[in-house]
Design a protein around this motif. Structure first.
Motif, PDB file in Angstrom:
ATOM      1  N   TYR A  40     -21.136  33.471   1.391  1.00 46.64           N
ATOM      2  CA  TYR A  40     -21.836  32.279   0.913  1.00 46.64           C
ATOM      3  C   TYR A  40     -20.909  31.556  -0.045  1.00 46.64           C
ATOM      4  CZ  TYR A  40     -25.090  29.171  -1.430  1.00 46.64           C
ATOM      5  OH  TYR A  40     -25.693  28.069  -1.960  1.00 46.64           O
ATOM      6  N   SER A  96     -20.504  28.062  -2.434  1.00 43.03           N
ATOM      7  CA  SER A  96     -21.206  26.940  -3.043  1.00 43.03           C
ATOM      8  C   SER A  96     -20.221  26.164  -3.905  1.00 43.03           C
ATOM      9  CB  SER A  96     -22.376  27.436  -3.910  1.00 43.03           C
ATOM     10  OG  SER A  96     -21.909  28.238  -4.978  1.00 43.03           O
ATOM     11  N   ASP A 112     -21.552  23.651   1.063  1.00 41.58           N
ATOM     12  CA  ASP A 112     -22.207  24.945   0.846  1.00 41.58           C
ATOM     13  C   ASP A 112     -22.422  25.611   2.200  1.00 41.58           C
ATOM     14  OD1 ASP A 112     -22.205  24.178  -1.733  1.00 41.58           O
ATOM     15  OD2 ASP A 112     -24.352  23.831  -1.905  1.00 41.58           O
ATOM     16  N   ARG A 158     -24.665  21.157   3.804  1.00 38.91           N
ATOM     17  CA  ARG A 158     -24.958  22.579   3.930  1.00 38.91           C
ATOM     18  C   ARG A 158     -24.677  23.039   5.347  1.00 38.91           C
ATOM     19  NH1 ARG A 158     -29.782  22.239   2.957  1.00 38.91           N
ATOM     20  NH2 ARG A 158     -29.578  22.068   0.696  1.00 38.91           N
TER      21      ARG A 158
END
Length: 1608
Positions: free
Chosen positions: A1086, A1088, A1124, A1280
């Motif tokens: 992940y 960000s 992200d 995203r």
């Protein structure tokens, strides 16, 4: 000569008395002196000099006469100077034995002595009825009232004063017995008894100036009469007498400012008068209403106005009258601080063992061993040592008229040594004080010693009760008290900055102090009201043993920390620590030795040394502390006989109360009485809280229990139990100056630099009670506990911060360095429906409280202001970030229309031929799909500057148990790592962003499930795997019988479980579980991006260089990657399940993982309704006023609830004294019902308020985004990205026993990605590289059921691709802009037996022969809105809450007779309006703008039952389907695809059967060689009849009808 005059005519007599009587009795050598009233004495230094000079002259004259008259008998003695007197004393022979002393009796009615110590400073001493008598060696004096005043202010008042000097006292011999070290058995005694002593200091009176002048005069007198060079007598000084002091009552008062007192009293008067005037107004309103009811319209309005005007005038008069009579009955409060002591008895014993300078120095070295003593010794001016014994009944300190005492000590007894010394100052440490004597003497300089008086002590005390109360609300009054204390002592003449109180205490006090306290209390006030008595945090020590020594405080005892609130949570003991040993170590950071106080040398202003320019002189430089390091250690590991264990009890309301408590205690205090207006320009004193540099905390405990109750009424909570544990943390403080030219306080910034925690045997339970709160307001003892998680050990480490250079070099060289490290061993978690319900309840309570706090804040409505006239601001994005991101895989052969610009029809024909021959989707690169994932590419390690967090789990497992099925699933992993890294900030376009990456690595993952049809939990115990089955693969020991019986590491193997993690499985009767997924690994990433960047790092990043051809750069570079991203990767999965396990997994997925709380679903439906109402509203800004009104209503509910809780609290306190009072019981029940109603109303209105605010803000944001997108259509970027990838998955479907196989499904290169963009659009992409399905049934005709026709399995080939682009909903209807499905040619080989087994596996208990409603009938009864035509007004509601159980799968959902009609015709429970109807219709429909499903060639083979037709290699083609601008439900879309596909397939089946008949016949003859020709011809004729007449005539084929047929 001055003529004689009468005494009354003297203007300012030095001595005045009205009557004097002297009587002498020669027989008994007794002298009696009596003075009448009016004895006054005025004394001043000039008068004293006059008398002194005259006395000297008289004595000199006497000596001259003696020498002249009697030259032989008396030697000549010159008395010119005082030195001759001392010389004479040295020359005199030894005195003769003393004669009998003269008995003296003195009585004075009234006497007043006034001593002027300066021109405007004087001291007054007034006494009444003084009697003094001396008989032999004893002296006795008594005065009923004695007062001492300074500068006209009565400061000291003594009553019942009795003074005695006795040669010995039997009582003192008893006081000496407890001290065996004393050598002197008997001594003289000063006995001082006082009835009462009161000390009163006026507000802002400078007592220190007068006192300093008086001390200067005393030093002058001492030097005048004893001589400046008096030599010490060769014989040691006699032992001083003992002291016995008895005081019945002692009080010390600082008077308050009169203005402050009147201001407070006037405020209270106005507050009370406002209530009384409101009552009068209510009475007048009632009378006016009665008059109107009696007279009606005849009552004139002017009369009513006059009544109200007269009432207002009367209120003013009453207020003025009450203000004038305010101090008529009750006197005005005068005290700012009151210190009162009752029953004081002090004994000070002198002894030969510590009398004299040498012995006193020995005592100093013994009492203060830590301080380095000067090698050359210390010259002391004052030195004394006494043994003290003191007892006090009550010791009380009160601030103003606050209801709580600041200090409250009862039954205090103290014993020990006390030494007082004052060092003789060097010449530079002596200041000169000028004394004005006037002519002819002029001014006299008196030398004053500057070193302070220091105390050394070794005390032991016993206290029955010790209570301290403090709070920030007392700070203003304490500031005034500190200003009054500063006026008591004159500051040092040394120009150095004054020492703070902590350094001054280190300088003046040295030694040990032991205190044994039976009950010690500390109350920390938690409100801003100093008169509040109910809100405080109570630290309660029982049997406390306190030891104070230099640099250390030690507390031993039982500690309870209670939260005192005026509610049902009162007396909540949230912290219980038995047998606690708490040590506070203080490390003072100084330039020199912090204990070397002897080297401190004060300097007079005229003896200052030279200091560098810009630096101030500081005599305390080496001793003054720059900072303080505090270390707190709490040790609970002492072994004692107590059974109780440390525990923590918390309520959710307690945590909220602690938030308010912390906010109160960390609030910034305002300056009090400072500045030019108050004539106070002193620099502000530094707070001790800002003096800390480092704070460390250590906790050691053998076991710990934590209870957290989120709801007292519903009795839901968490219990944490822990065995031996150790916690260590260290934090540092930085003081950051505030920007600007205005002087402001420094900002305190605390940061944790190191933390280490070791916990063992941790267990977490969720607790819930089936019943609600009982009437006694206590918790239900029969609370059910369910296991949530447990682990054998937990280790947490947080490394200290380092400098930038050290940090960079260390982290680059050591990749294993992490700021936070968490290591968990043997984690065992369980997630069941009970845990789910309790956890959802806990989260719901927390969420409601947070939402209520947020929605009632002033920031709730500070949203966006929509102004369509203002131009939209262009976002700061470059061309690189604004360009839309293309799908990761491009498919030219399937996407969109053909290129119209291509030249020639031949080229188009050639393209069509190529597409017909090759139905394969290719990627653009040769590399594997996993290498192209954006999550992996963004998690590179070359730009990491901080490896922030590392969480490691070893041998972890989790038990999942569903709601509708028996049994459980166990998920285990041998090793798991979660890593968080912070990357260097980089420029993405023209924006500097900080990247943070999370990486999760799971190794050795396994899934296990029970195999029994109905396994049950044994006595509520959980099933756990043994550690040997979780650990990484190891060599098996063939010597063990258990190892030989188990099936190794393969999928489908059986493993033995245990119910106790401390015992092996052999010691228990545990059942076995089956491995349904073998060892595999999983990777999750992940990434960000944020704009929160450390300023220090941001300054090191250079801005990007601007290129001329910036638009032509590659879009797949790092600039486009500022998105992200979440990525999940599974490489290989080996799965094996039986029907029960599959149903169990579905149950767990639906009821545990995807469960939606019914209340949350209802909440989301309400939210959708409000959002839909806002969308169709003409003026949404009108909702702002309704939100404000609702906010006010919710605030009133909260205030009413707090008021009811306080009333219930007071009633419960009253019931403790009178438990059978029925009136109180009835009132308590009524208030309880009212409280429950208020709470219910608060919950409903709070939820409504939250929905309104959220929808209103969302609508504002959508409107703003629409404005931005209308004007900046080109600035659309990816915000995203989500990716899921499986390299290979093999699923084996087995029978009930879990061993015999039914089918095996293999998937390769599965990829799903979702891309969200800034314009609220989303792109979904699903790709599947390869898939096959094998038939594992015995004697199966076809082994491969489903597979692509091409055998190529390269990384560039895709077997299935699904792409969908979704726009934001319009009017609640989801918009699908583009929907496309691509499938390669498939080969399907199906048998009737296999179909039945598969249906039985996925849908057990369902009959395959169910009839189906025809398409024509369905299309005539259903429209796109899903509403039956027969009942157009009936609401359509889908049963979304029904879980997808084992018998409710996708096929059943498409079964219209069972699923669609029943759900669509469900009668609504509540009446609905038009908005609900529109919302439901919008939620069911989708707007499909463009749908494309290219044609798919199929090769179908089917083996039916014995009497059915078999198909062999039947070539069919699913047609290419395209739809445009349709508003359908998903069921409508499926029916349309089914209808159009069936039309094409039926014709192809007939065509293929007619064209391939000989081939089919030969096949049939080849297969049925044992049958006769007659039977063969008969079957061929029947087949022709079925093909020509129709598929619905003749013998039915169940397999064929399930695909194409129509069921009745």
């Amino acid at each position: 000569m001055q003529p004689c005059c009468k005494a009354p005519d003297i203007p300012t007599p030095v001595l005045s008395l009205s009557m004097l009587s002297i009587t002498y009795h020669s027989s008994i050598r007794s002298l009696e002196v009596q003075c009448g009233t009016g004895l006054t004495l005025l004394w001043s230094p000039p008068d004293h000099m006059y008398l002194y000079q005259h006395v000297l002259a008289t004595l000199h004259c006497r000596d001259l006469l003696r020498a002249t008259l009697f030259p032989e008998s008396v030697p000549f003695l010159a008395l010119e100077t005082p030195e001759t007197v001392s010389e004479l004393e040295d020359l005199l022979p030894e005195p003769s034995p003393p004669k009998r002393l003269l008995n003296l009796t003195l009585e004075v009615n009234t006497a007043k002595l006034t001593a002027f110590v300066a021109e405007d400073k004087f001291i007054t001493l007034a006494a009444e009825s003084v009697s003094l008598s001396r008989h032999g060696g004893s002296l006795q004096a008594y005065c009923p009232e004695l007062a001492a005043g300074f500068d006209g202010n009565s400061i000291f008042n003594f009553k019942e004063v009795e003074v005695q000097l006795l040669p010995e006292l039997e009582e003192m011999i008893l006081h000496r017995n407890p001290f065996p070290v004393l050598q002197t058995l008997r001594n003289r005694v000063w006995l001082l008894s006082l009835g009462s002593v009161s000390v009163e200091f006026p507000y802002q009176y400078d007592f220190s100036r007068t006192l300093d002048e008086a001390v200067g005069v005393q030093k002058w007198l001492k030097g005048l009469h004893r001589g400046t060079h008096a030599q010490a007598s060769p014989s040691p000084a006699p032992l001083p007498p003992d002291l016995l002091l008895k005081v019945q009552h002692f009080s010390w008062v600082f008077l308050d400012d009169i203005f402050e007192v009147k201001l407070r009293d006037n405020y209270e008067l106005m507050k009370d008068e406002s209530k009384e005037s409101a009552k009068r107004l209510q009475l007048l309103d009632a009378k006016v209403a009665a008059l109107r009811k009696q007279h009606g319209e005849l009552l004139p309005a002017r009369k009513i106005e006059e009544l109200y005007a007269s009432l207002e005038h009367k209120n003013i008069e009453i207020y003025i009258q009450r203000s004038r009579r305010l101090y008529g009955n009750t006197p005005m409060r005068r005290a700012l601080l009151t210190w009162s002591v009752a029953g004081l008895e002090l004994v000070a014993l002198a002894d030969a063992s510590f009398h004299g300078p040498e012995r006193v120095v020995e005592q100093v070295q013994e009492l203060d061993p830590g301080s380095p003593f000067p090698a050359e010794g210390v010259d002391l001016v004052i030195q004394w040592c006494r043994m003290l014994k003191c007892s006090v009944k009550t010791f009380l300190v009160r601030i103003r008229d606050y209801p709580r005492y600041l200090f409250e000590i009862r039954d205090w007894r103290l014993m020990g040594r006390l030494v007082g010394t004052e060092q003789s100052g060097q010449p530079c440490s002596r200041r000169r004080q000028i004394l004005h004597l006037g002519l002819p003497w002029g001014n006299v300089a008196v030398e004053r010693n500057m070193p302070p008086l220091k105390f050394y002590h070794d005390f032991r005390s016993e206290i029955f009760q010790y209570t301290v109360v403090w709070g920030p609300c007392w700070d203003p009054a304490w500031t005034l008290i500190s200003q009054s204390v500063d006026l008591l002592t004159k500051p040092s003449a040394d120009p150095s900055p004054p020492l703070p109180w902590w350094d001054k205490s280190r300088l003046l006090f040295h030694g040990d102090w032991h205190m044994d306290i039976e009950q010690a209390n500390l109350h920390q006030l938690a409100t801003e009201d100093p008169y509040n008595t109910t809100e405080n945090m109570h630290w309660e020590w029982s049997h406390l043993s306190f030891h104070w020594k230099p640099g250390q405080f030690v507390f031993r005892g039982d500690l309870d920390v209670n939260v005192r609130t005026a509610s049902k949570y009162d007396d909540c003991c949230f912290l219980h620590l038995p047998d606690l040993c708490m040590t506070l170590d203080l490390q003072w950071l100084c330039h020199g030795n912090p204990h070397d106080h002897h080297s401190v040398t004060l300097r007079a202003p005229e003896f200052l040394p030279e200091v560098p320019l810009g630096q101030l002189h500081d005599s305390y430089r080496a001793f003054r502390s720059e900072n303080l390091n505090l270390s707190i250690k709490m040790d609970l590991t002492r072994h004692s006989g107590t059974i109780s264990q440390p525990r923590i009890l918390l309520y959710s309301s307690t945590l909220r109360w602690m938030q308010n408590f912390w906010a109160t205690w960390t609030s910034v205090t305002r300056p009090i009485c400072r500045g030019k207006l108050f004539n106070n320009l002193k620099p502000s004193k530094k707070k001790l809280g800002q003096h800390y540099k480092q704070l460390s905390y250590t906790a050691l405990f053998p076991q710990l229990q934590v209870h957290y109750w989120a709801s007292f009424a519903q009795q839901r909570g968490i219990q944490i139990e822990c065995s031996q544990g150790h916690v260590f943390t260290r934090g540092t403080q930085r003081l950051i100056p505030q920007a600007g030219t205005v002087m402001r306080r420094l900002i305190s910034d605390w940061s944790v630099t190191q933390m280490v925690s070791d916990l063992s045997q941790v267990t977490v339970h969720l607790m819930a009670s089936p019943t609600e709160e009982n009437a006694d307001h206590c918790l239900d003892p029969l609370v059910t506990k369910t296991h949530l998680l447990s682990l054998s050990s937990l280790t947490y480490q947080r490394h200290s911060n380092r400098t930038a250079e050290e940090e960079l070099s260390t982290r680059v060289g050591d990749p294993a360095f992490h700021t936070h490290q968490l290591h968990l061993v043997d984690l065992r978690a369980s997630w069941t429906t009970t845990n789910r319900d309790i956890a959802f309840g806990l989260y719901d309570g927390y969420k409601k409280a947070a939402v209520l706090k947020r929605n009632l804040s002033t920031e709730a409505l500070k949203g966006l202001k929509i102004d369509p006239q203002m131009p939209a601001k262009k976002p700061k994005q470059s061309v690189l970030t604004s360009a839309p991101t293309p799908p990761p895989v491009s498919t030219p052969s399937f996407s969109g229309q053909p290129d119209k610009g291509s030249s020639g029809g031949a080229y188009m024909l050639q393209k069509l031929i190529e597409e017909t021959d090759r139905f394969v989707v290719f990627t653009e690169e040769e590399s594997g799909v996993s290498d192209q994932l954006c999550g992996i590419a963004a998690c590179q390690t070359d730009d990491i500057y901080n490896r922030n967090c590392l969480i490691e789990l070893v041998n972890c497992q989790m038990v999942l148990r569903g709601a509708e099925t028996e049994g459980c699933v166990i998920v285990s992993a041998a090793k798991a790592q979660l890593l968080q890294c912070q990357h260097h900030p980089a420029w993405y376009g023209d924006t500097l962003k900080q990247k943070t990456s999370w990486t999760c690595l799971l190794d050795g993952m396994q899934y296990f499930a029970t195999t029994e049809s109905s396994p049950t939990e044994q006595d509520g115990r959980q099933l756990w795997l043994e550690v040997k089955n979780i650990e990484e693969h190891r060599q098996r020991s063939l010597d063990s019988v258990q190892e030989l019986m188990e099936s190794g590491q393969a999928v489908g193997g059986m493993v033995t479980t245990t119910t106790d993690w401390n015992q092996p499985a052999e010691a228990q009767q545990a059942q076995q579980v089956q491995r349904i997924i073998s060892r595999c690994s999983c990777r999750m990433y992940y990434i960000s991006y944020s704009h929160d960047i450390d300023p220090e790092l941001a300054t090191q990043i250079k801005p990007p260089e601007v290129h001329e051809n910036q638009e032509k750069e590659d879009l797949l570079k790092k600039h486009e990657g500022a998105v992200d991203t979440f990525t999940l990767i599974h490489h290989e999965l080996e799965i094996s399940t039986n029907p029960a396990q599959y149903a169990m997994i579905l149950d767990i997925v639906n009821n545990l993982l995807l469960h939606v709380e019914p209340k949350r679903k209802e909440h989301s439906e309400k939210k959708q309704r409000v959002r839909f109402q806002l969308e169709i509203s003409s003026n949404p800004e009108e909702q702002r006023s309704s939100i404000l009104h609702l906010q006010e209503a919710v605030r009133q509910h909260v205030a009413q609830i707090r008021q009811l809780e306080k009333q219930i609290y007071s009633i419960m306190k009253s019931l403790q004294d009178d438990s059978k009072n029925e009136n109180l019981l009835d009132l308590n029940q009524k208030l309880q019902l009212q409280l429950n109603q208020e709470k219910a109303s608060l919950q409903l209105e709070s939820e409504e308020l939250n929905i309104l605010i959220r929808c209103f803000k969302d609508f504002q944001l959508q409107q703003a985004n629409k404005m931005e997108l209308r004007k900046q259509q080109e600035d659309v970027s990816v915000v995203r990205r989500t990716e899921f990838y499986f390299a290979q998955a093999r699923w084996r479907l087995t029978e009930e026993d879990g061993q015999l196989g039914i089918a095996e499904l293999e998937l390769q290169r599965f990829l799903y990605s979702k891309v969200n963009k800034s314009d609220d659009t989303a792109e979904h992409l699903l790709e599947l590289g390869w898939f096959t399905m094998n038939n594992l049934l015995p004697n199966a005709v076809y082994k491969v059921v489903l597979r692509p026709q091409s055998s190529c399995q390269s990384g560039r080939q895709l077997a299935l691709r699904l792409f969908s682009k979704v726009r934001p909903p319009v009017g609640g209807i989801s918009v699908k802009e583009h929907f496309e499905v691509n499938v390669v040619p498939l080969t399907i080989q199906l048998t009737h037996q296999f179909f039945h087994r598969i249906m039985g596996f996925f849908f057990p208990g369902r009959s395959v022969e169910d009839d189906e409603v025809g398409d024509e009938e369905d299309k005539s009864k259903l429209v796109t809105t899903g509403i039956p035509v027969v009942k157009p007004r009936q609401l359509i509601a889908t049963d979304d809450a029904a879980p997808l159980g084992p018998g409710k799968g996708v096929a059943q959902g498409l079964n219209r007779s069972s699923g669609v009609r029943r759900s669509f015709r469900k009668v609504p429970e509540h009446p609905v309006d038009d908005i609900d109807k529109m919302k439901e219709r919008a939620a069911m429909n989708n707007s499909f703008i463009y749908i494309k499903i290219p044609q798919v060639p199929l090769c179908v083979s089917y083996k039916g039952e014995k009497n059915s037709v078999d198909w062999g290699d039947l070539n069919l083609v699913l047609p290419c389907l395209e739809y445009h601008n349709n508003t359908w439900t998903w069921l409508d879309f499926a029916m349309a695809v089914k209808r159009d596909s069936r039309k094409a397939l039926v014709a192809q089946v007939i065509k293929e059967k007619l064209r391939l008949k000989p081939a089919t016949g030969s096949e049939v003859r080849g297969k049925l060689e044992t049958k006769s020709d007659l039977n063969m011809q008969q079957q061929e004729e029947e087949e022709k009849a079925r093909l020509l007449i129709g598929l619905s005539v003749g013998n039915k084929n169940p397999g064929k009808k399930s695909i194409f047929g129509r069921r009745k």
